[in-house]
Design a protein around this motif. Sequence first.
Motif, PDB file in Angstrom:
ATOM      1  N   ALA A  47      -6.839   6.530  -2.721  1.00  0.00           N
ATOM      2  CA  ALA A  47      -7.536   5.801  -2.571  1.00  0.00           C
ATOM      3  C   ALA A  47      -8.588   5.072  -3.447  1.00  0.00           C
ATOM      4  O   ALA A  47      -8.825   3.761  -4.148  1.00  0.00           O
ATOM      5  N   HIS A  48      -8.539   6.047  -4.569  1.00  0.00           N
ATOM      6  CA  HIS A  48      -9.307   6.173  -5.374  1.00  0.00           C
ATOM      7  C   HIS A  48      -8.587   5.560  -6.601  1.00  0.00           C
ATOM      8  O   HIS A  48      -9.315   4.424  -7.170  1.00  0.00           O
TER       9      HIS A  48
ATOM     10  N   THR B  76      -6.327   2.800  -6.387  1.00  0.00           N
ATOM     11  CA  THR B  76      -6.079   1.718  -5.962  1.00  0.00           C
ATOM     12  C   THR B  76      -7.589   1.134  -6.579  1.00  0.00           C
ATOM     13  O   THR B  76      -7.445  -0.389  -6.984  1.00  0.00           O
ATOM     14  N   ALA B  77      -8.327   1.429  -5.942  1.00  0.00           N
ATOM     15  CA  ALA B  77      -9.813   1.183  -5.983  1.00  0.00           C
ATOM     16  C   ALA B  77     -10.592   0.762  -7.671  1.00  0.00           C
ATOM     17  O   ALA B  77     -11.108  -0.444  -7.924  1.00  0.00           O
ATOM     18  N   GLU B  78      -9.668   1.605  -8.073  1.00  0.00           N
ATOM     19  CA  GLU B  78      -9.961   1.434  -9.771  1.00  0.00           C
ATOM     20  C   GLU B  78      -9.258   0.581 -10.069  1.00  0.00           C
ATOM     21  O   GLU B  78     -10.015  -0.796 -10.875  1.00  0.00           O
ATOM     22  N   ASN B  79      -7.720   1.081 -10.222  1.00  0.00           N
ATOM     23  CA  ASN B  79      -7.015  -0.498 -10.855  1.00  0.00           C
ATOM     24  C   ASN B  79      -7.295  -2.308  -9.736  1.00  0.00           C
ATOM     25  O   ASN B  79      -7.132  -2.930 -10.517  1.00  0.00           O
ATOM     26  N   ALA B  80      -7.681  -2.144  -8.982  1.00  0.00           N
ATOM     27  CA  ALA B  80      -8.896  -3.298  -8.546  1.00  0.00           C
ATOM     28  C   ALA B  80     -10.105  -3.513  -8.768  1.00  0.00           C
ATOM     29  O   ALA B  80     -10.124  -5.237  -9.374  1.00  0.00           O
ATOM     30  N   ARG B  81     -10.287  -2.853  -9.554  1.00  0.00           N
ATOM     31  CA  ARG B  81     -12.109  -3.111 -10.414  1.00  0.00           C
ATOM     32  C   ARG B  81     -11.668  -3.456 -11.620  1.00  0.00           C
ATOM     33  O   ARG B  81     -11.943  -4.089 -12.377  1.00  0.00           O
TER      34      ARG B  81
ATOM     35  N   THR C 295      -0.154   6.817  -2.835  1.00  0.00           N
ATOM     36  CA  THR C 295      -1.140   6.569  -3.982  1.00  0.00           C
ATOM     37  C   THR C 295      -2.532   6.921  -3.580  1.00  0.00           C
ATOM     38  O   THR C 295      -2.924   6.137  -2.921  1.00  0.00           O
TER      39      THR C 295
ATOM     40  N   SER D  27       0.938  -1.492  -0.030  1.00  0.00           N
ATOM     41  CA  SER D  27       0.094   0.375   0.276  1.00  0.00           C
ATOM     42  C   SER D  27       1.056   1.569   0.122  1.00  0.00           C
ATOM     43  O   SER D  27       1.174   2.075   1.073  1.00  0.00           O
TER      44      SER D  27
END
Length: 66
Positions: A17-18, A20-25, A15, A11
């Motif tokens: 948080a949005h 990181t979330a977009e990358n995961a999506r 970077t 983590s």
Amino acid sequence: MAKALIGYMNSDLRTPAHLTAENARLRARVRDLEELVLSLKKENESLVEAHAADLLESSMQEMQPV
């Protein structure tokens, strides 16, 4: 050295948080699409085999004497 350690950590505090979330999506979407491609390849192979069997059967019937 600190930059190397931050880049190594899972983590990265730099970077947002949005992102990181977009990358995961996006990774999940790619995984889903890869599964869909495999499924479609299997379906295509079965359709090709069925079509080949139909062609073989029809060509065998055409070769029969009248």
